[in-house]
Scaffold this motif. Structure first.
Motif, PDB file in Angstrom:
ATOM      1  N   LYS A 289      14.974 -15.461  18.679  1.00 16.62           N
ATOM      2  CA  LYS A 289      14.024 -14.458  19.161  1.00 16.62           C
ATOM      3  C   LYS A 289      12.976 -15.109  20.068  1.00 16.62           C
ATOM      4  CE  LYS A 289      14.459 -11.075  15.417  1.00 16.62           C
ATOM      5  NZ  LYS A 289      13.771 -10.414  14.284  1.00 16.62           N
ATOM      6  N   PHE A 290      12.608 -16.356  19.738  1.00 18.58           N
ATOM      7  CA  PHE A 290      11.679 -17.114  20.578  1.00 18.58           C
ATOM      8  C   PHE A 290      12.317 -17.384  21.946  1.00 18.58           C
ATOM      9  CE2 PHE A 290      10.227 -21.357  22.040  1.00 18.58           C
ATOM     10  CZ  PHE A 290       8.877 -21.081  22.216  1.00 18.58           C
ATOM     11  N   GLN A 292      14.657 -15.563  23.282  1.00 23.40           N
ATOM     12  CA  GLN A 292      14.762 -14.265  23.942  1.00 23.40           C
ATOM     13  C   GLN A 292      13.427 -13.870  24.572  1.00 23.40           C
ATOM     14  OE1 GLN A 292      15.166 -10.845  21.326  1.00 23.40           O
ATOM     15  NE2 GLN A 292      16.527  -9.809  22.771  1.00 23.40           N
ATOM     16  N   LYS A 293      12.352 -14.132  23.857  1.00 26.66           N
ATOM     17  CA  LYS A 293      11.010 -13.800  24.349  1.00 26.66           C
ATOM     18  C   LYS A 293      10.688 -14.578  25.619  1.00 26.66           C
ATOM     19  CE  LYS A 293       6.163 -13.704  22.834  1.00 26.66           C
ATOM     20  NZ  LYS A 293       5.225 -14.034  21.717  1.00 26.66           N
ATOM     21  N   ASN A 294      11.215 -15.802  25.711  1.00 25.19           N
ATOM     22  CA  ASN A 294      10.951 -16.660  26.867  1.00 25.19           C
ATOM     23  C   ASN A 294      12.176 -16.778  27.787  1.00 25.19           C
ATOM     24  OD1 ASN A 294       8.151 -18.079  26.225  1.00 25.19           O
ATOM     25  ND2 ASN A 294       9.303 -17.993  24.308  1.00 25.19           N
TER      26      ASN A 294
END
Length: 318
Positions: A289-290, A292-294
């Motif tokens: 998810k990290f 994906q966020k970046n």
């Protein structure tokens, strides 16, 4: 790979050439044998359920020869009719992917339809004790192999990152493009950024997080030359990783994401307690998810053409 079998809320980013079904009628019927995209490959599957949701048909599919834990809800764009043309497409993708017959687990061992040629290949595989769907029951020690597959660490890769994997495959395998090396940020940089992120969010560095990140780095460095490279990338690897250089200081998010596709089969034979496995799954999902966020800053948009990269190789051998 690694998607939860009961996650019906995922909007899959994987691409295919299949036509989307009309909103008022289902293109695929329950019980129908079909072909389904999963990442860059195509697998034999069966439609278990078909439901119309918000003017879009969704299908609950079972991949033939595999545990029901792999069952998942997908959109019509992931499916193909089980026709001779589409089977040829499946076989062409397998050939381009360089399917490894010595793979011990994961769906890569079950990619081709059961033609007479495949039956002969399966017999050869069994001689080498290769896990091959339901036929494992006839092999020695297959109970352990089956048990290991049952305990696979399920890693649910977010839909936008799954699309990233497909695009990555498209660039390298279809368009003859490669990731320009060295990458920035590198795998090491991304792991450090995540550690900084968790430290800031939690107010401290927890030992389990640090150990997991060390493990990811170790797995990446060891797995990259063995199973994370496409054939067209091997020459680039030999030119970029020389001496004591670690791949994690050269490669970036594109290849790191490929590791998460392979992690379930890499961890399948590691003795992990159920509680620890659950904790590990949560941490790995948080890391994804990290990423994906970046995604816009971690991943490269344009890839370099293969010919231009080879031109920089100064005549080095393959």
């Amino acid at each position: 790979m690694g998607n939860s079998s009961r996650d019906d809320s995922v909007t899959d980013g994987d691409t295919s050439n299949g036509d989307a079904p009309p909103s008022n009628s289902s293109l695929y019927s329950e019980g129908e044998k079909i072909l389904a995209y999963h990442g860059p490959r195509i697998y034999e599957a069966k439609v278990q359920k078909a439901e119309l949701r918000k003017n879009e048909w969704r299908y609950f599919v079972h991949y033939l020869g595999w545990n029901k834990n792999w069952d998942e809800w997908v959109g019509g764009d992931r499916l193909l009719k089980h026709t001779e043309d589409n089977i040829l497409k499946q076989q062409a993708l397998d050939k381009k992917q360089g399917v490894d017959k010595n793979t011990k687990s994961g769906r890569s061992a079950q990619t081709k339809p059961k033609s007479s040629t495949d039956v002969k290949a399966e017999k050869e595989d069994h001689k080498n004790n290769v896990a091959k769907g339901k036929k494992r029951k006839n092999d020695s020690g297959t109970e352990k192999d089956t048990a290991a597959l049952e305990k696979l660490v399920k890693i649910q890769i977010p839909s936008t990152l799954r699309k990233q994997l497909v695009d990555d495959w498209e660039f390298v395998s279809q368009q003859d493009k490669l990731v320009k090396l060295p990458r920035s940020p590198t795998v090491d940089d991304i792991l450090q950024k995540y550690l900084d992120y968790r430290t800031k969010k939690d107010g401290k560095v927890t030992d389990p997080v640090g150990e997991i990140l060390k493990g990811i780095r170790c797995y990446f460095d060891k797995a990259l030359p063995v199973m994370l490279l496409y054939k067209k990338e091997r020459k680039q690897y030999l030119e970029a990783v020389v001496g004591d250089i670690s791949p994690s200081t050269i490669y970036g998010a594109e290849h790191l994401l490929r590791l998460f596709v392979k992690l379930p089969e890499l961890l399948a034979y590691v003795n992990i307690e159920e509680e620890t496995q659950s904790h590990l799954q949560q941490k790995l999902l948080d890391f994804l998810k990290f990423m994906q966020k970046n995604q816009s800053t971690f991943f490269l948009s344009p890839y370099d053409g293969l010919k231009s990269i080879e031109g920089k190789g100064k005549g080095k051998h393959d």
